[in-house]
Motif scaffolding. Structure first.
Motif, PDB file in Angstrom:
ATOM      1  N   LEU A  88       0.849  -1.191   0.000  1.00 21.44           N
ATOM      2  CA  LEU A  88       0.000   0.000   0.000  1.00 21.44           C
ATOM      3  C   LEU A  88       0.882   1.237   0.000  1.00 21.44           C
ATOM      4  CD1 LEU A  88      -2.351  -1.286   2.788  1.00 21.44           C
ATOM      5  CD2 LEU A  88      -3.146  -0.786   0.477  1.00 21.44           C
ATOM      6  N   SER A  89       0.332   2.345  -0.476  1.00 21.68           N
ATOM      7  CA  SER A  89       1.074   3.612  -0.437  1.00 21.68           C
ATOM      8  C   SER A  89       1.346   3.981   1.012  1.00 21.68           C
ATOM      9  CB  SER A  89       0.268   4.724  -1.120  1.00 21.68           C
ATOM     10  OG  SER A  89       0.046   4.402  -2.477  1.00 21.68           O
ATOM     11  N   PRO A  90       2.598   4.215   1.376  1.00 23.24           N
ATOM     12  CA  PRO A  90       2.908   4.500   2.786  1.00 23.24           C
ATOM     13  C   PRO A  90       2.351   5.824   3.280  1.00 23.24           C
ATOM     14  CG  PRO A  90       4.848   4.817   1.390  1.00 23.24           C
ATOM     15  CD  PRO A  90       3.799   4.194   0.532  1.00 23.24           C
ATOM     16  N   ASP A  91       2.018   6.723   2.355  1.00 16.65           N
ATOM     17  CA  ASP A  91       1.529   8.037   2.751  1.00 16.65           C
ATOM     18  C   ASP A  91       0.014   8.106   2.840  1.00 16.65           C
ATOM     19  OD1 ASP A  91       1.339   7.609   0.019  1.00 16.65           O
ATOM     20  OD2 ASP A  91       1.485   9.732  -0.482  1.00 16.65           O
ATOM     21  N   LYS A  92      -0.668   6.969   2.620  1.00 15.97           N
ATOM     22  CA  LYS A  92      -2.124   6.967   2.633  1.00 15.97           C
ATOM     23  C   LYS A  92      -2.655   6.547   4.006  1.00 15.97           C
ATOM     24  CE  LYS A  92      -3.081   7.940  -1.720  1.00 15.97           C
ATOM     25  NZ  LYS A  92      -1.771   8.071  -2.304  1.00 15.97           N
ATOM     26  N   ASP A  93      -3.904   6.957   4.276  1.00 17.27           N
ATOM     27  CA  ASP A  93      -4.554   6.565   5.521  1.00 17.27           C
ATOM     28  C   ASP A  93      -4.853   5.064   5.510  1.00 17.27           C
ATOM     29  OD1 ASP A  93      -4.542   9.218   6.340  1.00 17.27           O
ATOM     30  OD2 ASP A  93      -6.514   9.625   5.435  1.00 17.27           O
ATOM     31  N   LYS A  94      -5.253   4.569   6.661  1.00 18.40           N
ATOM     32  CA  LYS A  94      -5.608   3.151   6.798  1.00 18.40           C
ATOM     33  C   LYS A  94      -6.730   2.804   5.828  1.00 18.40           C
ATOM     34  CE  LYS A  94      -6.354  -0.158  10.556  1.00 18.40           C
ATOM     35  NZ  LYS A  94      -5.012  -0.741  10.551  1.00 18.40           N
ATOM     36  N   VAL A  95      -6.631   1.651   5.203  1.00 21.59           N
ATOM     37  CA  VAL A  95      -7.604   1.261   4.184  1.00 21.59           C
ATOM     38  C   VAL A  95      -8.459   0.110   4.698  1.00 21.59           C
ATOM     39  CG1 VAL A  95      -6.089   1.980   2.318  1.00 21.59           C
ATOM     40  CG2 VAL A  95      -6.008  -0.373   3.119  1.00 21.59           C
ATOM     41  N   PRO A  96      -9.620  -0.140   4.056  1.00 23.02           N
ATOM     42  CA  PRO A  96     -10.485  -1.235   4.498  1.00 23.02           C
ATOM     43  C   PRO A  96      -9.758  -2.572   4.487  1.00 23.02           C
ATOM     44  CG  PRO A  96     -11.623   0.172   2.931  1.00 23.02           C
ATOM     45  CD  PRO A  96     -10.199   0.638   2.960  1.00 23.02           C
ATOM     46  N   GLY A  97      -9.933  -3.339   5.560  1.00 22.58           N
ATOM     47  CA  GLY A  97      -9.353  -4.671   5.615  1.00 22.58           C
ATOM     48  C   GLY A  97      -7.907  -4.724   6.052  1.00 22.58           C
ATOM     49  N   ASP A  98      -7.274  -3.574   6.307  1.00 28.74           N
ATOM     50  CA  ASP A  98      -5.880  -3.562   6.730  1.00 28.74           C
ATOM     51  C   ASP A  98      -5.806  -3.724   8.240  1.00 28.74           C
ATOM     52  OD1 ASP A  98      -3.192  -3.291   7.013  1.00 28.74           O
ATOM     53  OD2 ASP A  98      -3.130  -1.135   6.616  1.00 28.74           O
ATOM     54  N   LEU A  99      -5.431  -4.932   8.663  1.00 27.44           N
ATOM     55  CA  LEU A  99      -5.376  -5.238  10.096  1.00 27.44           C
ATOM     56  C   LEU A  99      -3.964  -5.617  10.538  1.00 27.44           C
ATOM     57  CD1 LEU A  99      -8.607  -7.359   9.990  1.00 27.44           C
ATOM     58  CD2 LEU A  99      -8.355  -5.379  11.476  1.00 27.44           C
ATOM     59  N   SER A 100      -2.979  -5.163   9.772  1.00 31.80           N
ATOM     60  CA  SER A 100      -1.607  -5.599  10.013  1.00 31.80           C
ATOM     61  C   SER A 100      -1.098  -5.210  11.390  1.00 31.80           C
ATOM     62  CB  SER A 100      -0.695  -5.019   8.921  1.00 31.80           C
ATOM     63  OG  SER A 100      -0.825  -3.599   8.863  1.00 31.80           O
ATOM     64  N   ASP A 101      -1.575  -4.106  11.924  1.00 22.34           N
ATOM     65  CA  ASP A 101      -1.073  -3.641  13.219  1.00 22.34           C
ATOM     66  C   ASP A 101      -2.075  -3.865  14.352  1.00 22.34           C
ATOM     67  OD1 ASP A 101       1.219  -2.691  11.910  1.00 22.34           O
ATOM     68  OD2 ASP A 101       0.214  -0.796  11.418  1.00 22.34           O
TER      69      ASP A 101
END
Length: 517
Positions: free
Chosen positions: A239-252
């Protein structure tokens, strides 16, 4: 300002702001505000009331709950919860490790995703979300950017459902054709027969599907897609590192369970698919009048209710698996919370997209574009190309394929019947193709939003990266529709369209390879 040139302004402003700022919520909000100001001649108080009324009617319409919208939003929340459980259980990781041993190349992972998109042809919503859930662990393991995953999902979902008679789209279109043929006294062909004959004339759908496989095999990364793919390959950032959290991103959000099994992923997804399909059949058969058939079942099915029921059963299944896992395991309450939270960006976008769609409908943007078509004095040989382009523009402006079908199919039928009956099916097929093309180019399309959601991609990244591929497929389809009008043939224009896609793909592949030397 309704039904005039000014009715195009909110949609154009929204599209320009999206391209310039890449902030979808800001762009949609600006389009809504300008649109309601136009509706109420810049009366501030009335405009504010209109905004509230539009938002209110998303949930309550004509004094009763708008169950369709509420069920779809609820399904998105359920999907977020299910995704969280799949990751927390370790099922996603286990599936990724299992598949990476069998699908050993990035090309293989991309082709598998495209094939899944072809297999799940029942409904575009279901396709977008189900393919994302199945393919994401594999594409993540092979460092395929989420933007590219979203492209594969979006460019197979609508194109395959629009040419499938056994789908929610096919049933809807066949229903429209029946009314059109009756209104225009067309008795020489039946709606289902017409739909089947229109399949090879849906040139954009086949061009888009072919291009997906060319992109996978030739590593055809053009425009912004090249940046996303290079970053994913070189750094592992999907994902673009400068973008806000996106749907389904639960990495952290939490750590995956170390003893997760493949069935922790596959069984809930299988339950989701089976539960949704079974619910579609039951709701469709129950609502069908007269003799129940496959066609009447899918014509009357309640897709949003079916998605909700399938999602609910899938979440319960994933929850049961979570309870059975040994410690240490993530807190169930946290999983529910994180899953709900990840879907909020998609829901915000969808709500604003529905709102601007309502504004554009009040401004009669579609009717204005349709009137331009009726007023144009153009040779009948250009009708398929003309309807393809106008339907594309209308879908971009309004954000809805089905709305474009509803407006443009009656116009195309009337014009063809009056001017040249041999152009009836090509013109109708061109409308279908143009609507899907426009759907691929606009940030306010439901399918585009849900494809971003299913892939866990930033929405604007998906729109920007998909746009060049949609335009390439449209260029090839435009040449095909021009040939349809001139020759009144079916097979030759389809072959020429597909050949042009291959030629364009090979030329671009050569140019990209030369640049990388």
């Amino acid at each position: 300002m309704e039904g005039t040139l000014f009715s195009l302004f909110p949609a154009l402003l929204m599209l320009i702001l999206v391209l310039l700022t890449r902030k979808v919520l800001l762009s949609l909000g600006a389009g809504i505000v300008i649109g309601v100001l136009f509706i109420h001649d810049f009366a501030i108080i009335n405009s504010l009331k209109e905004i509230w009324l539009i938002f209110y009617e998303i949930f309550i319409s004509d004094g009763s709950l708008n169950t369709g919208n509420i069920l779809l939003l609820s399904f998105l929340l359920l999907l977020g919860i299910m995704t969280a459980f799949l990751q927390a259980s370790g099922g996603s990781r286990a599936f990724g490790e299992w598949m990476i041993k069998r699908v050993k190349t990035r090309t293989g992972a991309q082709v598998m995703t495209a094939v899944l998109g072809l297999i799940i042809f029942i409904d575009d919503y279901f396709n977008s979300l189900a393919v994302g859930q199945i393919a994401r662990p594999l594409t993540d393991r092979h460092k395929i950017s989420r933007a590219k995953l979203a492209y594969f999902i979006d460019s197979t979902s609508a194109p395959v459902t629009v040419i499938s008679p056994i789908s929610s789209w096919g049933a809807y279109i066949i229903g429209i054709l029946g009314g059109l043929f009756a209104a225009n006294e067309v008795t020489t062909i039946q709606p289902l027969e017409a739909f089947i004959k229109m399949i090879p004339l849906n040139l954009y759908a086949f061009a888009a599907l072919l291009l997906v496989f060319l992109v996978a095999y030739l590593k055809l990364d053009i425009g912004a897609m090249r940046k996303h793919e290079n970053r994913a390959i070189e750094t592992g950032q999907l994902l673009s590192p400068d973008k806000d959290k996106v749907p389904g991103d639960l990495s952290d959000a939490f750590l995956a369970h170390k003893s997760g099994k493949i069935y922790h992923l596959l069984v809930p997804i299988g339950v989701l698919i089976a539960g949704t399909v079974l619910s579609m059949i039951v709701t469709g058969a129950t609502a069908a009048e007269g003799q129940v058939s496959i066609l009447t079942t899918f014509a009357n099915t309640d897709v949003n209710l079916s998605l909700f029921l399938g999602g609910l059963i899938a979440v319960l299944t994933a929850f049961v698996f979570h309870l059975q896992q040994s410690k240490p395991k993530a807190n169930a309450g946290k999983i529910f919370y994180e899953g709900l939270k990840t879907m909020l960006p998609a829901i915000y976008i969808l709500l604003l997209a529905w709102m601007i769609g309502s504004v554009i409908g009040t401004l009669e943007t579609g009717e204005y574009l349709a009137q331009l078509v009726e007023d144009a004095s153009i040779s009948t040989a250009f009708l398929p190309l003309l309807f393809f382009l106008i339907a594309g523009i209308m879908a971009v402006a309004t954000g809805t394929s089905w709305g474009t079908f509803g407006i443009m199919l009656p116009i195309a039928a009337e014009v063809a019947v009056v001017t040249d009956i041999s152009m009836l099916l090509p013109s109708l097929a061109a409308v279908l193709a143009g609507a899907v093309f426009g759907d691929h180019c606009t940030p306010i399309s439901d399918t585009t939003i849900l494809s971003s959601t299913g892939a866990g991609a930033n929405h604007i990244d998906h729109v920007i990266t998909q746009l060049p591929y949609a335009v390439l497929a449209a260029i090839a389809a435009s040449a095909g529709y021009l040939l349809v009008g001139i020759t009144n043939q079916v097979v030759l224009p389809l072959l020429v369209t597909l050949l042009l896609v291959v030629i364009i793909g090979l030329i671009l592949n050569y140019a990209v390879a030369k640049r990388n030397r």
